[in-house]
Design a protein around this motif. Structure first.
Motif, mmCIF file in Angstrom:
data_model
loop_
_atom_site.group_PDB
_atom_site.id
_atom_site.type_symbol
_atom_site.label_atom_id
_atom_site.label_comp_id
_atom_site.label_asym_id
_atom_site.label_seq_id
_atom_site.Cartn_x
_atom_site.Cartn_y
_atom_site.Cartn_z
ATOM 1 N N SER A 1 -18.879 0.737 -1.820
ATOM 2 C CA SER A 1 -18.796 1.025 -3.255
ATOM 3 C C SER A 1 -18.056 2.319 -3.577
ATOM 4 O O SER A 1 -17.868 2.634 -4.757
ATOM 5 C CB SER A 1 -20.177 1.060 -3.934
ATOM 6 O OG SER A 1 -20.839 2.291 -3.709
ATOM 7 N N VAL A 2 -17.601 3.058 -2.580
ATOM 8 C CA VAL A 2 -16.870 4.306 -2.836
ATOM 9 C C VAL A 2 -15.587 4.323 -2.009
ATOM 10 O O VAL A 2 -15.615 4.129 -0.786
ATOM 11 C CB VAL A 2 -17.706 5.548 -2.481
ATOM 12 C CG1 VAL A 2 -16.888 6.832 -2.721
ATOM 13 C CG2 VAL A 2 -18.998 5.588 -3.275
ATOM 14 N N ASN A 3 -14.448 4.537 -2.671
ATOM 15 C CA ASN A 3 -13.177 4.804 -1.994
ATOM 16 C C ASN A 3 -12.621 6.103 -2.560
ATOM 17 O O ASN A 3 -12.624 6.304 -3.784
ATOM 18 C CB ASN A 3 -12.165 3.673 -2.230
ATOM 19 C CG ASN A 3 -12.520 2.423 -1.451
ATOM 20 O OD1 ASN A 3 -12.888 2.490 -0.285
ATOM 21 N ND2 ASN A 3 -12.428 1.280 -2.104
ATOM 22 N N ALA A 4 -12.146 6.976 -1.690
ATOM 23 C CA ALA A 4 -11.666 8.279 -2.146
ATOM 24 C C ALA A 4 -10.510 8.741 -1.285
ATOM 25 O O ALA A 4 -10.381 8.362 -0.114
ATOM 26 C CB ALA A 4 -12.803 9.303 -2.099
ATOM 27 N N ILE A 5 -9.660 9.571 -1.875
ATOM 28 C CA ILE A 5 -8.579 10.213 -1.136
ATOM 29 C C ILE A 5 -8.230 11.501 -1.873
ATOM 30 O O ILE A 5 -8.183 11.538 -3.103
ATOM 31 C CB ILE A 5 -7.359 9.277 -0.988
ATOM 32 C CG1 ILE A 5 -6.310 9.889 -0.051
ATOM 33 C CG2 ILE A 5 -6.749 8.923 -2.328
ATOM 34 C CD1 ILE A 5 -5.240 8.894 0.391
ATOM 35 N N ALA A 6 -8.031 12.577 -1.124
ATOM 36 C CA ALA A 6 -7.708 13.871 -1.719
ATOM 37 C C ALA A 6 -6.775 14.613 -0.781
ATOM 38 O O ALA A 6 -7.012 14.651 0.429
ATOM 39 C CB ALA A 6 -8.977 14.686 -1.962
ATOM 40 N N ASN B 1 0.818 -1.215 0.000
ATOM 41 C CA ASN B 1 0.000 0.000 0.000
ATOM 42 C C ASN B 1 0.854 1.268 0.000
ATOM 43 O O ASN B 1 0.490 2.285 0.590
ATOM 44 C CB ASN B 1 -1.010 0.010 1.153
ATOM 45 C CG ASN B 1 -0.363 -0.015 2.522
ATOM 46 O OD1 ASN B 1 0.845 0.121 2.656
ATOM 47 N ND2 ASN B 1 -1.176 -0.169 3.563
ATOM 48 N N GLY B 2 1.995 1.211 -0.683
ATOM 49 C CA GLY B 2 2.738 2.428 -0.963
ATOM 50 C C GLY B 2 3.565 2.987 0.164
ATOM 51 O O GLY B 2 3.607 4.200 0.359
ATOM 52 N N ASN B 3 4.261 2.123 0.924
ATOM 53 C CA ASN B 3 4.993 2.629 2.088
ATOM 54 C C ASN B 3 6.125 3.575 1.711
ATOM 55 O O ASN B 3 6.607 4.325 2.558
ATOM 56 C CB ASN B 3 5.515 1.470 2.947
ATOM 57 C CG ASN B 3 6.603 0.662 2.260
ATOM 58 O OD1 ASN B 3 6.661 0.617 1.030
ATOM 59 N ND2 ASN B 3 7.444 0.010 3.039
ATOM 60 N N ALA B 4 6.554 3.569 0.449
ATOM 61 C CA ALA B 4 7.600 4.504 0.041
ATOM 62 C C ALA B 4 7.142 5.947 0.154
ATOM 63 O O ALA B 4 7.968 6.863 0.223
ATOM 64 C CB ALA B 4 8.027 4.207 -1.403
ATOM 65 N N GLN C 1 -6.096 0.285 -0.593
ATOM 66 C CA GLN C 1 -4.670 0.079 -0.820
ATOM 67 C C GLN C 1 -4.278 0.430 -2.260
ATOM 68 O O GLN C 1 -3.200 0.979 -2.491
ATOM 69 C CB GLN C 1 -4.297 -1.371 -0.504
ATOM 70 C CG GLN C 1 -4.413 -1.709 0.982
ATOM 71 C CD GLN C 1 -3.953 -3.121 1.286
ATOM 72 O OE1 GLN C 1 -2.775 -3.428 1.169
ATOM 73 N NE2 GLN C 1 -4.884 -3.984 1.669
ATOM 74 N N ALA C 2 -5.176 0.139 -3.189
ATOM 75 C CA ALA C 2 -4.888 0.494 -4.580
ATOM 76 C C ALA C 2 -4.808 2.007 -4.751
ATOM 77 O O ALA C 2 -3.934 2.520 -5.460
ATOM 78 C CB ALA C 2 -5.962 -0.094 -5.501
ATOM 79 N N LEU C 3 -5.720 2.734 -4.086
ATOM 80 C CA LEU C 3 -5.656 4.198 -4.134
ATOM 81 C C LEU C 3 -4.382 4.715 -3.475
ATOM 82 O O LEU C 3 -3.773 5.687 -3.948
ATOM 83 C CB LEU C 3 -6.875 4.806 -3.449
ATOM 84 C CG LEU C 3 -8.156 4.957 -4.257
ATOM 85 C CD1 LEU C 3 -9.210 5.713 -3.463
ATOM 86 C CD2 LEU C 3 -7.908 5.668 -5.579
ATOM 87 N N ASP C 4 -3.977 4.077 -2.389
ATOM 88 C CA ASP C 4 -2.731 4.484 -1.736
ATOM 89 C C ASP C 4 -1.539 4.287 -2.659
ATOM 90 O O ASP C 4 -0.602 5.094 -2.669
ATOM 91 C CB ASP C 4 -2.529 3.692 -0.441
ATOM 92 C CG ASP C 4 -3.507 4.095 0.657
ATOM 93 O OD1 ASP C 4 -4.113 5.173 0.525
ATOM 94 O OD2 ASP C 4 -3.664 3.336 1.620
ATOM 95 N N ARG C 5 -1.581 3.219 -3.454
ATOM 96 C CA ARG C 5 -0.485 2.993 -4.410
ATOM 97 C C ARG C 5 -0.472 4.069 -5.501
ATOM 98 O O ARG C 5 0.591 4.458 -5.989
ATOM 99 C CB ARG C 5 -0.584 1.594 -5.017
ATOM 100 C CG ARG C 5 -0.252 0.479 -4.028
ATOM 101 C CD ARG C 5 -0.075 -0.856 -4.729
ATOM 102 N NE ARG C 5 -1.305 -1.372 -5.303
ATOM 103 C CZ ARG C 5 -2.177 -2.140 -4.650
ATOM 104 N NH1 ARG C 5 -1.943 -2.468 -3.380
ATOM 105 N NH2 ARG C 5 -3.261 -2.588 -5.263
ATOM 106 N N VAL C 6 -1.667 4.553 -5.876
ATOM 107 C CA VAL C 6 -1.718 5.636 -6.866
ATOM 108 C C VAL C 6 -1.086 6.899 -6.278
ATOM 109 O O VAL C 6 -0.263 7.562 -6.923
ATOM 110 C CB VAL C 6 -3.165 5.905 -7.307
ATOM 111 C CG1 VAL C 6 -3.189 7.066 -8.301
ATOM 112 C CG2 VAL C 6 -3.780 4.662 -7.950
ATOM 113 N N ALA C 7 -1.465 7.236 -5.041
ATOM 114 C CA ALA C 7 -0.897 8.419 -4.400
ATOM 115 C C ALA C 7 0.615 8.273 -4.212
ATOM 116 O O ALA C 7 1.384 9.215 -4.387
ATOM 117 C CB ALA C 7 -1.585 8.674 -3.059
ATOM 118 N N ALA C 8 1.027 7.046 -3.851
ATOM 119 C CA ALA C 8 2.464 6.793 -3.690
ATOM 120 C C ALA C 8 3.185 6.920 -5.025
ATOM 121 O O ALA C 8 4.329 7.407 -5.087
ATOM 122 C CB ALA C 8 2.689 5.403 -3.094
ATOM 123 N N GLY C 9 2.546 6.465 -6.123
ATOM 124 C CA GLY C 9 3.137 6.621 -7.436
ATOM 125 C C GLY C 9 3.342 8.083 -7.807
ATOM 126 O O GLY C 9 4.344 8.458 -8.423
#
Length: 471
Positions: free
Chosen positions: A419-424, A402-405, A456-464
Motif C-alpha cells: 500500500s506504500v510506494n515512495a521515491i526521494a 518506466n521512464g528509461n529516458a 513504474q508510475a512513480l518512475d515515470r513521474v521522476a522521469a517527467g
C-alpha cells in the motif's frame, strides 16, 4: 550591484552541487559509460545486462549541470507532473515535494507537509543522523577479551552488521572473525581456547521492530537486531542484493562461526557478558560510517540501517534499542535544523508502519546535504542508487513504460511496503538544473509485479521531472 553579482553566485552554487552529484566524474560535460563501468565507478559489484535486453546507447550518468542552467518555474513543473500524478496506478493519494537544489525554492507542493508512512525513504534521515552523530570516519569495533576462566574467550559485539566469518562474506571489505581469531590465538600463546562466550549486550536482547509486518524475518527482509551478527543476520554469506534467509539467533550464530575459527566445538558457545576490565585479546573494525551509509542506501539494507541508528543512540547516551534510537535520531535531526514536528519514528529502516514523515522533510534533508557547510553529509549522494544502473534502481528505468529516458539522471532512495510506494532523491533536468524531490503514494494498489505498476508510475513521474525544462 546585485544584478552583476547574481551570475557569479549562481555559478558558485552550480559548481558546488555538481561536485556533490558528480564526484565520480572528472569532466564537466555529460559522461557516458557502459553499465558495468558505472557499477565499478559507484563501488557496486559488476553486473552484466540481462539476457535479451536490447542494446541501446548508454545514457548520461548524472550529467553535469552547465553554468547557464535555466531555473525552472513552479507552473512549468506543475504542467509536467500534473498529468503523471493522476495515474490510477499511484492510488488515491500521492504526496509530493519538488525543490530547486540551487535556490531552495519549492517548485511543487502536493500535501508535502502531511505526515505519512515513508517506507525505506526514511533511510535518508537515518544516514544524516548517524553521519552527524558519529562522523564519517567512525568504525564499529568487534572485540575479543579474556573470560573469567583459563581458555575462555568472550566475543563482544560492537554493533557491526557487516562482520563476516571469513573470506566468503556478504559485505566486501568487512571485518572478519577468522582474522580476529588469529589475533586471539597469538595473544593466548600456549593456552588453547576452550569456550566462547557471546556478549551481545550493547543493544540489549535481539528484537524485531514495533510496527514490523509479521513476515519481515521469514521473508528475508531483516533479522532480529542485535549487537553481534555476521552477514547482516543472513544464514549464508549471500550477496547484499534483495532478500536472503535470516537466522532468528544472529548473535549465537556469530559465536559459533568464531568458535570454528578458534577450533572450539559449537557446544562450547554460550551467551554471557565480558568481565569488567577484561584484557583485550583482539580487535577488528568495520568499514567507516560513510561507507556503511553508502551500503545502506544503495541496497536499502534494513539491518545496516537499524544498527547505524543505534550508533546515534549510543552517541547521545540513549539505550541501543528501537526506542532509544528513535529518540536520538529525532534529537540529532533537530540539531541539524530540520523540521521534525511532523516526524514520528519507530525504527530507522522504514519497515515499521508506525513511522510518519513528510515529503517536505525529505527534500529539506537532501538540500541540507547539498550545502557546503555540511561536507560530512555529502556521501548520501554517492550512496543513492542511479536509475537503470545501480542498487535498488538497477532494474528500473530500463523501459519506456518506466521512464528509461531518465536512466542515469535520476538518483534516488526507493521505498515500498504493501500500500506504500515512495521515491526521494535528486534529478538533473533537461537544462542541467539539479532538483530534489520526494514522491510518496500512500494508498497504492496491491503490488502486481516487480517492479509494480505503482513503482513504474512513480518512475515515470521522476522521469517527467528529469526530462522537463519546466520554464
Amino acid at each position: 550591484m546585485m544584478a552583476r553579482r547574481r551570475p557569479q553566485l549562481l555559478r558558485g552554487l552550480i559548481v558546488t552541487v555538481v561536485c556533490l552529484l558528480c564526484a565520480e566524474l572528472a569532466a564537466l560535460g555529460a559522461v557516458k559509460l557502459a553499465p558495468d563501468a558505472v557499477g565499478r565507478l559507484l563501488g557496486a559489484p559488476d553486473r552484466s545486462w540481462r539476457s535479451g535486453t536490447p542494446v541501446q546507447p548508454a545514457q548520461p550518468v548524472l550529467a553535469a549541470a552547465g553554468s547557464a542552467a535555466v531555473a525552472p518555474t513552479a507552473s512549468g513543473v506543475a504542467a509536467a507532473l500534473g498529468p503523471l500524478l493522476r495515474d490510477p496506478a499511484l492510488g488515491a493519494q500521492t504526496n509530493v515535494s519538488v525543490v530547486d537544489a540551487l535556490t531552495g525554492q519549492r517548485l511543487f507542493d502536493q500535501n508535502s507537509g502531511a505526515s505519512i508512512i515513508p517506507a525505506s525513504t526514511l533511510k535518508l534521515l537515518t544516514a544524516e543522523a548517524v553521519l552527524k552523530a558519529r562522523g564519517p570516519a567512525y568504525r564499529l569495533p568487534t572485540r575479543a577479551v579474556a573470560g573469567a576462566n583459563p581458555g575462555e574467550v568472550v566475543l563482544v559485539g560492537g554493533g557491526d552488521p557487516t562482520l563476516g566469518a571469513g573470506e566468503q562474506r556478504t559485505y566486501a571489505d568487512s571485518a572478519r572473525l577468522d582474522q580476529l581469531a588469529a589475533q586471539v590465538k597469538q595473544a593466548l600463546g600456549g593456552t588453547a581456547p576452550a569456550r566462547v562466550v557471546v556478549d551481545s549486550s550493547l543493544f540489549g536482547p535481539a528484537a524485531t521492530g514495533p510496527g514490523w509486518d509479521s513476515d519481515i524475518v521469514s521473508s528475508g527482509n531483516a533479522s532480529p537486531i542485535t549487537a553481534l551478527m555476521i552477514n547482516g543476520g543472513r544464514t549464508t554469506p549471500a550477496g547484499p542484493h534483495g532478500t536472503s534467509p535470516r537466522t532468528p539467533t544472529p548473535d549465537l550464530d556469530a559465536g559459533k562461526a568464531f568458535a570454528a575459527a578458534l577450533g572450539v566445538a559449537p557446544s562450547a558457545v554460550v551467551p554471557g557478558t565480558a568481565p569488567a576490565g577484561a584484557a583485550q585479546l583482539g580487535l577488528v573494525e568495520s568499514p567507516p560510517v560513510d561507507r556503511l551509509v553508502e551500503m545502506m542506501l544503495t541496497e536499502s539494507d534494513n539491518v545496516v540501517a537499524e544498527c547505524l541508528a543505534r550508533q546515534v543512540a549510543l552517541a547521545r547516551n540513549q539505550p541501543g534499542t528501537f526506542a532509544g534510537a528513535a529518540a536520538a535520531m529525532r534529537t540529532v535531526l533537530g540539531e541539524l535544523g530540520l523540521p521534525v514536528d511532523g516526524l514520528t519514528l519507530s525504527d530507522a529502516s522504514g519497515l515499521s508502519r508506525l513511522n510518519r514523515v513528510t515529503p517536505a522533510l525529505l527534500t529539506d534533508a537532501l538540500l541540507l546535504a547539498v550545502k557546503p557547510e555540511h561536507p560530512d553529509l555529502r556521501v548520501i549522494f554517492s550512496g543513492l542508487p542511479v536509475g537503470g544502473w545501480s542498487g535498488t534502481l538497477r532494474d528500473r528505468y530500463r523501459k519506456p513504460t518506466n521512464g528509461n529516458a531518465a536512466a542515469g539522471v535520476v538518483r534516488a532512495k526507493t521505498g515500498s511496503l504493501s500500500s506504500v510506494n515512495a521515491i526521494a532523491g535528486i534529478a538533473v533536468d533537461a537544462d542541467g538544473r539539479p532538483l530534489v524531490f520526494a514522491f510518496i503514494a500512500s494508498a497504492a494498489p496491491p503490488p502486481d509485479g516487480v517492479p509494480s505498476s505503482g513503482q513504474q508510475a512513480l518512475d515515470r513521474v521522476a522521469a517527467g521531472l528529469a526530462s522537463c525544462g519546466c520554464h
